[in-house]
Write an enzyme that holds these catalytic residues in place. Structure first.
Site, PDB file in Angstrom:
ATOM      1  N   HIS A  85      20.894  78.639   6.388  1.00  0.00           N
ATOM      2  CA  HIS A  85      19.695  78.700   5.635  1.00  0.00           C
ATOM      3  C   HIS A  85      18.489  78.728   6.311  1.00  0.00           C
ATOM      4  O   HIS A  85      17.471  79.206   6.070  1.00  0.00           O
ATOM      5  CB  HIS A  85      19.654  77.315   4.707  1.00  0.00           C
ATOM      6  CG  HIS A  85      18.308  76.988   4.191  1.00  0.00           C
ATOM      7  ND1 HIS A  85      17.845  77.675   3.172  1.00  0.00           N
ATOM      8  CD2 HIS A  85      17.419  75.901   4.433  1.00  0.00           C
ATOM      9  CE1 HIS A  85      16.530  77.321   2.752  1.00  0.00           C
ATOM     10  NE2 HIS A  85      16.344  76.272   3.512  1.00  0.00           N
ATOM     11  N   ASP A 114      -1.750 105.377  11.892  1.00  0.00           N
ATOM     12  CA  ASP A 114      -0.330 104.677  11.891  1.00  0.00           C
ATOM     13  C   ASP A 114      -0.280 103.883  12.837  1.00  0.00           C
ATOM     14  O   ASP A 114      -1.163 103.616  13.773  1.00  0.00           O
ATOM     15  CB  ASP A 114       0.917 105.856  12.040  1.00  0.00           C
ATOM     16  CG  ASP A 114       1.961 105.332  11.230  1.00  0.00           C
ATOM     17  OD1 ASP A 114       2.483 104.400  11.526  1.00  0.00           O
ATOM     18  OD2 ASP A 114       2.662 105.962  10.340  1.00  0.00           O
ATOM     19  N   TRP A 150      20.087  75.009  12.763  1.00  0.00           N
ATOM     20  CA  TRP A 150      19.396  76.142  13.182  1.00  0.00           C
ATOM     21  C   TRP A 150      18.754  76.126  14.370  1.00  0.00           C
ATOM     22  O   TRP A 150      18.465  77.279  15.323  1.00  0.00           O
ATOM     23  CB  TRP A 150      18.041  76.398  12.219  1.00  0.00           C
ATOM     24  CG  TRP A 150      16.919  75.720  12.464  1.00  0.00           C
ATOM     25  CD1 TRP A 150      16.331  74.641  12.017  1.00  0.00           C
ATOM     26  CD2 TRP A 150      15.805  76.220  13.355  1.00  0.00           C
ATOM     27  NE1 TRP A 150      15.276  74.354  12.681  1.00  0.00           N
ATOM     28  CE2 TRP A 150      14.840  75.465  13.113  1.00  0.00           C
ATOM     29  CE3 TRP A 150      15.585  77.472  13.854  1.00  0.00           C
ATOM     30  CZ2 TRP A 150      13.596  75.447  13.925  1.00  0.00           C
ATOM     31  CZ3 TRP A 150      14.235  77.725  14.312  1.00  0.00           C
ATOM     32  CH2 TRP A 150      13.357  76.718  14.445  1.00  0.00           C
ATOM     33  N   SER A 177      14.104  92.992  17.967  1.00  0.00           N
ATOM     34  CA  SER A 177      13.147  93.648  17.068  1.00  0.00           C
ATOM     35  C   SER A 177      11.881  92.982  16.950  1.00  0.00           C
ATOM     36  O   SER A 177      10.584  93.697  16.887  1.00  0.00           O
ATOM     37  CB  SER A 177      13.885  93.255  15.497  1.00  0.00           C
ATOM     38  OG  SER A 177      12.847  93.465  14.417  1.00  0.00           O
ATOM     39  N   SER A 178      11.780  91.715  17.018  1.00  0.00           N
ATOM     40  CA  SER A 178      10.391  91.036  17.106  1.00  0.00           C
ATOM     41  C   SER A 178       9.649  91.447  18.277  1.00  0.00           C
ATOM     42  O   SER A 178       8.266  91.724  18.037  1.00  0.00           O
ATOM     43  CB  SER A 178      10.392  89.533  17.274  1.00  0.00           C
ATOM     44  OG  SER A 178      11.036  89.012  15.965  1.00  0.00           O
ATOM     45  N   HIS A 261       7.989  75.409  19.587  1.00  0.00           N
ATOM     46  CA  HIS A 261       6.817  74.988  18.895  1.00  0.00           C
ATOM     47  C   HIS A 261       6.002  76.280  18.746  1.00  0.00           C
ATOM     48  O   HIS A 261       5.333  76.255  17.604  1.00  0.00           O
ATOM     49  CB  HIS A 261       6.271  73.918  19.787  1.00  0.00           C
ATOM     50  CG  HIS A 261       5.028  73.299  18.819  1.00  0.00           C
ATOM     51  ND1 HIS A 261       5.296  72.633  17.809  1.00  0.00           N
ATOM     52  CD2 HIS A 261       3.854  73.503  19.073  1.00  0.00           C
ATOM     53  CE1 HIS A 261       4.133  72.377  17.089  1.00  0.00           C
ATOM     54  NE2 HIS A 261       3.247  72.871  18.075  1.00  0.00           N
ATOM     55  N   GLU A 263       6.914  79.111  17.977  1.00  0.00           N
ATOM     56  CA  GLU A 263       7.407  79.645  16.848  1.00  0.00           C
ATOM     57  C   GLU A 263       6.820  79.173  15.575  1.00  0.00           C
ATOM     58  O   GLU A 263       6.622  79.979  14.676  1.00  0.00           O
ATOM     59  CB  GLU A 263       8.800  79.734  16.804  1.00  0.00           C
ATOM     60  CG  GLU A 263       9.607  79.775  15.548  1.00  0.00           C
ATOM     61  CD  GLU A 263       9.790  81.499  15.479  1.00  0.00           C
ATOM     62  OE1 GLU A 263       9.322  82.205  16.089  1.00  0.00           O
ATOM     63  OE2 GLU A 263      10.174  81.727  14.170  1.00  0.00           O
ATOM     64  N   TYR A 265       3.838  78.269  14.940  1.00  0.00           N
ATOM     65  CA  TYR A 265       2.489  79.112  14.937  1.00  0.00           C
ATOM     66  C   TYR A 265       2.641  80.580  14.646  1.00  0.00           C
ATOM     67  O   TYR A 265       2.020  81.042  13.949  1.00  0.00           O
ATOM     68  CB  TYR A 265       1.516  78.765  16.247  1.00  0.00           C
ATOM     69  CG  TYR A 265       1.278  77.269  16.251  1.00  0.00           C
ATOM     70  CD1 TYR A 265       0.297  76.872  15.467  1.00  0.00           C
ATOM     71  CD2 TYR A 265       2.021  76.208  16.867  1.00  0.00           C
ATOM     72  CE1 TYR A 265      -0.162  75.525  15.104  1.00  0.00           C
ATOM     73  CE2 TYR A 265       1.338  74.988  16.978  1.00  0.00           C
ATOM     74  CZ  TYR A 265       0.396  74.580  16.123  1.00  0.00           C
ATOM     75  OH  TYR A 265       0.163  73.174  15.884  1.00  0.00           O
ATOM     76  N   SER A 276      -7.270  83.792   5.212  1.00  0.00           N
ATOM     77  CA  SER A 276      -8.586  84.213   5.427  1.00  0.00           C
ATOM     78  C   SER A 276      -8.987  85.258   4.890  1.00  0.00           C
ATOM     79  O   SER A 276     -10.194  85.884   4.831  1.00  0.00           O
ATOM     80  CB  SER A 276      -8.730  84.130   7.014  1.00  0.00           C
ATOM     81  OG  SER A 276      -8.087  83.068   7.507  1.00  0.00           O
ATOM     82  N   HIS A 310       7.354  67.116  21.693  1.00  0.00           N
ATOM     83  CA  HIS A 310       7.319  66.109  20.803  1.00  0.00           C
ATOM     84  C   HIS A 310       8.359  66.317  19.563  1.00  0.00           C
ATOM     85  O   HIS A 310       8.460  65.524  18.493  1.00  0.00           O
ATOM     86  CB  HIS A 310       5.712  66.090  19.886  1.00  0.00           C
ATOM     87  CG  HIS A 310       5.482  67.443  19.383  1.00  0.00           C
ATOM     88  ND1 HIS A 310       4.193  67.854  19.085  1.00  0.00           N
ATOM     89  CD2 HIS A 310       6.152  68.416  18.516  1.00  0.00           C
ATOM     90  CE1 HIS A 310       4.320  69.196  18.501  1.00  0.00           C
ATOM     91  NE2 HIS A 310       5.559  69.199  18.061  1.00  0.00           N
ATOM     92  N   HIS A 311       9.154  67.444  19.579  1.00  0.00           N
ATOM     93  CA  HIS A 311      10.304  67.457  18.800  1.00  0.00           C
ATOM     94  C   HIS A 311      11.725  66.584  19.263  1.00  0.00           C
ATOM     95  O   HIS A 311      12.533  66.671  18.718  1.00  0.00           O
ATOM     96  CB  HIS A 311      10.646  69.216  18.510  1.00  0.00           C
ATOM     97  CG  HIS A 311       9.747  69.826  18.155  1.00  0.00           C
ATOM     98  ND1 HIS A 311       9.769  70.147  16.878  1.00  0.00           N
ATOM     99  CD2 HIS A 311       8.551  70.477  18.539  1.00  0.00           C
ATOM    100  CE1 HIS A 311       8.727  70.857  16.489  1.00  0.00           C
ATOM    101  NE2 HIS A 311       7.885  71.223  17.582  1.00  0.00           N
ATOM    102  N   THR A 336      -6.837  73.034  14.121  1.00  0.00           N
ATOM    103  CA  THR A 336      -6.022  73.516  12.920  1.00  0.00           C
ATOM    104  C   THR A 336      -7.063  72.494  11.822  1.00  0.00           C
ATOM    105  O   THR A 336      -7.252  73.292  10.790  1.00  0.00           O
ATOM    106  CB  THR A 336      -4.807  72.809  12.663  1.00  0.00           C
ATOM    107  OG1 THR A 336      -4.133  73.362  13.813  1.00  0.00           O
ATOM    108  CG2 THR A 336      -4.215  73.539  11.693  1.00  0.00           C
ATOM    109  N   LYS A 339     -10.006  74.961  10.989  1.00  0.00           N
ATOM    110  CA  LYS A 339      -9.822  75.985  10.263  1.00  0.00           C
ATOM    111  C   LYS A 339      -9.798  75.665   8.584  1.00  0.00           C
ATOM    112  O   LYS A 339     -10.171  76.294   7.984  1.00  0.00           O
ATOM    113  CB  LYS A 339      -8.369  76.659  10.789  1.00  0.00           C
ATOM    114  CG  LYS A 339      -8.562  77.205  11.841  1.00  0.00           C
ATOM    115  CD  LYS A 339      -6.858  77.654  12.344  1.00  0.00           C
ATOM    116  CE  LYS A 339      -6.532  78.855  11.862  1.00  0.00           C
ATOM    117  NZ  LYS A 339      -7.087  80.114  12.455  1.00  0.00           N
ATOM    118  N   ARG A 458      18.886  63.913   7.764  1.00  0.00           N
ATOM    119  CA  ARG A 458      19.088  65.285   7.451  1.00  0.00           C
ATOM    120  C   ARG A 458      20.381  65.833   7.899  1.00  0.00           C
ATOM    121  O   ARG A 458      21.248  65.050   8.541  1.00  0.00           O
ATOM    122  CB  ARG A 458      18.025  65.937   7.838  1.00  0.00           C
ATOM    123  CG  ARG A 458      18.224  66.221   9.420  1.00  0.00           C
ATOM    124  CD  ARG A 458      16.874  66.836   9.964  1.00  0.00           C
ATOM    125  NE  ARG A 458      16.781  68.235   9.977  1.00  0.00           N
ATOM    126  CZ  ARG A 458      16.023  68.966  10.935  1.00  0.00           C
ATOM    127  NH1 ARG A 458      15.470  68.799  11.924  1.00  0.00           N
ATOM    128  NH2 ARG A 458      16.014  70.235  10.657  1.00  0.00           N
TER     129      ARG A 458
END
Lengths: 534, 185, 65
Positions: A85, A114, A150, A177-178, A261, A263, A265, A276, A310-311, A336, A339, A458
């Site tokens: 998931h 293009d 994950w 791909s990315s 991290h 990721e 963002y 925006s 911090h994770h 942040t 914004k 979890r």
């Protein structure tokens, strides 16, 4: 942006082009497409398909958690569901969705014909289906899907069954791909802008993608490295993460979160970009503090490399490191926050109307801020030690990922659907979709804060009895949210097949090139000659 | 098209950057080990702070005198070091040498005594050859340790303590060497 | 694309620009008047990023003393 002249109904050179000239037909059109609009469409449909697949997995999770005890699935399958998931939603649904937006919009917004590398663009899309096939097929590998979460933490991932190898390979493909997509986007944005389209005149969406693409090129290879190390640990006798061979499983966590991290963002920043665009359009005012938004986004991107640990407060680190990561994390909340204030200030004294895109954008603003605040709570080390790996964390990142990224994607789809299809969506159904999503989203995830605070971990298929009520509420919400998305599918199909004809510029406040210089639907080939920008 | 070359150059640069970041991921491995080594954060087995004995009373010196006798045994028995200055609370190790001068194997047991006598309870022996019987083959020499700590509660007027050992023969003891015997030399 | 009216930014102005970007606040007027080379911004941003890290590290040291 405001420098762009509004000649919506006069003087575009593309008008003469028929929509249908040079357009290949049949399967070939899609398989061998080098057209940014077709590829964008494929990206969006692909990500919707993966969204449904990941959503079904989420519903399996929530069905099992509806009541305490093991009723529906085996714990191994449950673990596999939480793993895939997450992987499918992050890499298969949200990221491709925003790449789809990028493909559709970036060339139109900067006045390019293009993308810079149309064939590479085709390749970066067509790498996705094999990766999706591997991720879904991993469920049928001997021993079932890899129930490692994950994040694919070692040593679980180095010991998991063959499904893990399929997963690692899928991540390699998705990463390639990315990276190719990002190289394409960066080159397009830097080299292909129409004359007069200075960097600081680009719409905010283009800016956010420029920054995101740089982040992707920087961190996707690091993730590829981490999973490559896992692969060689599994099969080729290396000991990167194997303590018995002199390695260190905590090293995996550091490398993973060095990717992980930024990721966060990578997912959030394009969502900022969409919002925006939407909020100024429905406030009928230019974006407040455009320049500061650009710089704040860039600084969020740079600073996102400095807070990864911090994770992993509970993975074992000295108090000095814990304090450093805590202070740094709290401090990077400032840009942040700026914004959020910018969006609010954009709405301030604007002539607001609340069509579906605006509703989703405001929903984003409200719920993303909530998710940001729970993130601040989690950044405090002593609190995190209590909340680490509980449902509080699950609630936090779903507020950021679902209410943040997904809501903003919905806002974007409703916003640009008239431009893409030439037809208006059903406003009434759109609003119903919004309110259903909003209510069921909060029903699903708000109660998970309480579960987490009460200590429910979890990634468990069974739980103690005192968590039963909130879990039941959450499961009801999840099913409601899931079925609301079928309404969304219906709305989109209805728009494409029988929507009312949309004007070239259905939103009076929208002022980027695709609205002002192109008809609806946007022609197959747009801006073959670059537009004139004042 | 004029863009094409610029585009290709940019693609090359970005690809090199991506490849470099892939390498950087692997570079993090030695980098991580180095950081752990320099900062010492990964030594989970070793304590972060060296253990310091806070019970040593460094303000006070006590003279220890070591004495050795053999009673009814043809053993030569003497301390390696005759006197020593120690702090109360400090861990001290001294050694004694013993040699069997006779022509047969003998078992002996050392009995400690203290001068003055009331100093006895304050000499805390942790390890001593006197805890068990000692077997010496004919002509054998052994070096035997004593580990002790002077209790911090030692009366202030006690500045000199004599620790004296006397070996007595143990009649009828087994003459087979046991595993638990002290260090042979 | 270089606007001749724009002035080249001085080092101090670029530093100010980057620092205000870290906070997320910047006047539009600043950028309208100044011509800034990207490499200037990147170099200063990296230096500023590193000094941010060092500043936080020294705060940590101060706290733990």
């Amino acid at each position: 942006m405001e420098a762009v002249n509004t000649h919506a109904d006069h003087g575009h050179h593309d008008r003469g082009h028929d929509d249908h000239d040079h357009k290949p037909t049949g399967l070939k059109r899609w398989l061998m497409s080098t057209n940014h609009k077709d590829i964008g469409t494929m990206y969006l449909w692909f990500s919707f398909f993966m969204f449904i697949v990941g959503g079904i997995m989420a519903l399996v999770i929530r069905s099992e958690l509806f009541q305490p005890g093991l009723q529906i699935v085996k714990p191994e399958f449950f673990n596999s569901m939480t793993t895939y998931h997450g992987l499918i939603m992050v890499f298969g649904a949200i990221m491709p969705a925003f790449v789809g937006f990028a493909n559709w919009l970036i060339p139109m917004q900067i006045g390019a014909a293009d993308m810079a590398f149309p064939r590479m663009n085709n390749l970066s899309f067509w790498l996705l289906p094999p990766a999706a096939f591997l991720l879904i097929g991993a469920q049928f590998a001997p021993g079932g899907g890899a129930g490692v979460g994950w994040t694919l933490y070692a040593p679980l991932s180095t010991q998991a069954g063959p499904a893990m190898d399929l997963t690692i390979f899928a991540i390699h493909i998705l990463g390639m791909s990315s990276i190719m997509g990002s190289i394409n986007i960066i080159t397009t944005l830097l080299n292909m802008r129409a004359p007069g389209m200075a960097l600081m005149k680009m719409p905010m969406f283009c800016w956010t993608w420029l920054i995101t693409a740089y982040l992707l090129v920087a961190v996707m290879p690091v993730l590829a490295g981490a999973v490559t190390m896992t692969l060689t640990d599994r099969h080729f006798g290396t000991h990167f993460f194997n303590a018995a061979g002199g390695g260190d499983p905590v090293l995996y966590q550091h490398i993973f979160w060095f990717f992980g991290h930024p990721e966060v963002y990578i997912i959030a920043i394009p969502a900022f970009g969409v919002v925006s665009q939407v909020i100024p359009a429905f406030s009928r005012k230019p974006l407040f503090g455009y320049a500061s938004m650009v710089y704040a986004t860039a600084s969020i991107a740079i600073l996102s490399f400095m807070v990864w640990a911090h994770h992993m407060y509970t993975a074992g680190m000295p108090v000095q490191a814990q304090l450093y990561f805590m202070y740094a994390t709290v401090l990077i909340a400032v840009p942040t926050g700026v914004k959020v204030f910018n969006w609010v200030a954009t709405m301030w004294r604007g002539s607001l109307t609340f069509e579906t895109p605006m509703l989703f954008a405001i929903g984003f603003l409200f719920l993303f801020t909530l998710g940001g605040f729970t993130g601040l709570v989690l950044s405090i080390t002593p609190v995190d030690v209590q909340l680490h790996d509980t449902y509080y964390v699950v609630a936090h990142f779903h507020y950021v990922m679902v209410a943040g990224a997904l809501f903003s994607a919905f806002a974007g789809i409703y916003f640009w659907l008239p431009k893409w299809t030439g037809r208006m969506y059903d406003e009434k159904l759109g609003r119903i979709h919004f309110w259903l999503s909003l209510v069921f989203f909060n029903l699903t995830f708000f109660v998970q804060h309480f579960l987490g605070l009460a200590g429910m971990p979890r990634r468990i298929p069974d739980y103690a009895l005192q968590f039963a009520e909130f879990n039941a509420i959450s499961s009801v919400g999840a099913f409601g949210f899931g079925f609301s998305q079928l309404l969304f599918l219906y709305i989109v199909i209805k728009t494409i097949t029988s929507g009312e004809k949309a004007p070239d510029r259905p939103w009076e406040g929208a002022d980027s090139l695709e609205w002002t210089h192109l008809p609806s639907p946007a022609p197959f080939h747009s801006f073959v000659e670059p537009p004139v920008i004042k | 098209m004029i863009n094409k070359r610029a585009n290709n150059r940019m693609m090359t640069r970005l690809s090199i950057f991506a490849a470099g970041m892939f390498g950087f991921g692997f570079l993090l491995v030695p980098f991580y080990e180095k950081i752990c080594e320099v900062t010492g954060v990964n030594n989970l087995i070793k304590p972060a702070v060296a253990v310091v004995n806070t019970q040593v009373d460094v303000s006070r010196w006590v003279s220890m005198e070591f004495d050795a006798n053999a009673h009814g045994l043809n053993w030569e028995f003497k301390p390696v070091q005759r006197t020593m200055k120690v702090h109360p609370g400090e861990m001290v190790q001294v050694e004694y040498d013993v040699t069997n001068k006779g022509d047969r194997a003998t078992v002996g047991q050392a009995i400690p005594s203290y001068g003055p006598n009331h100093a006895g309870p304050f000499v805390r022996k942790l390890e001593c050859f006197c805890f068990k019987q000692q077997l010496l083959q004919a002509g054998e020499t052994k070096r035997m340790p004593v580990q002790f700590v002077l209790d911090g509660g030692l009366p202030a007027d006690l500045n000199t303590i004599t620790l004296s050992y006397t070996f007595f023969e143990v009649q009828g003891a087994s003459l087979k060497p046991t595993k638990a015997d002290g260090v042979n030399s | 694309m270089i606007d001749p009216i724009k002035q080249k930014a001085s080092l101090l102005q670029v530093v100010r620009m980057v620092l205000s970007a870290f906070l997320g606040i910047r006047k539009r007027a600043d950028h309208d008047q100044l011509e800034v080379a990207p490499w200037q911004v990147i170099v200063i941003a990296i230096i500023a990023g590193l000094s941010f890290v060092l500043a936080v590290v020294s705060i940590v040291r101060l706290v733990l003393r």
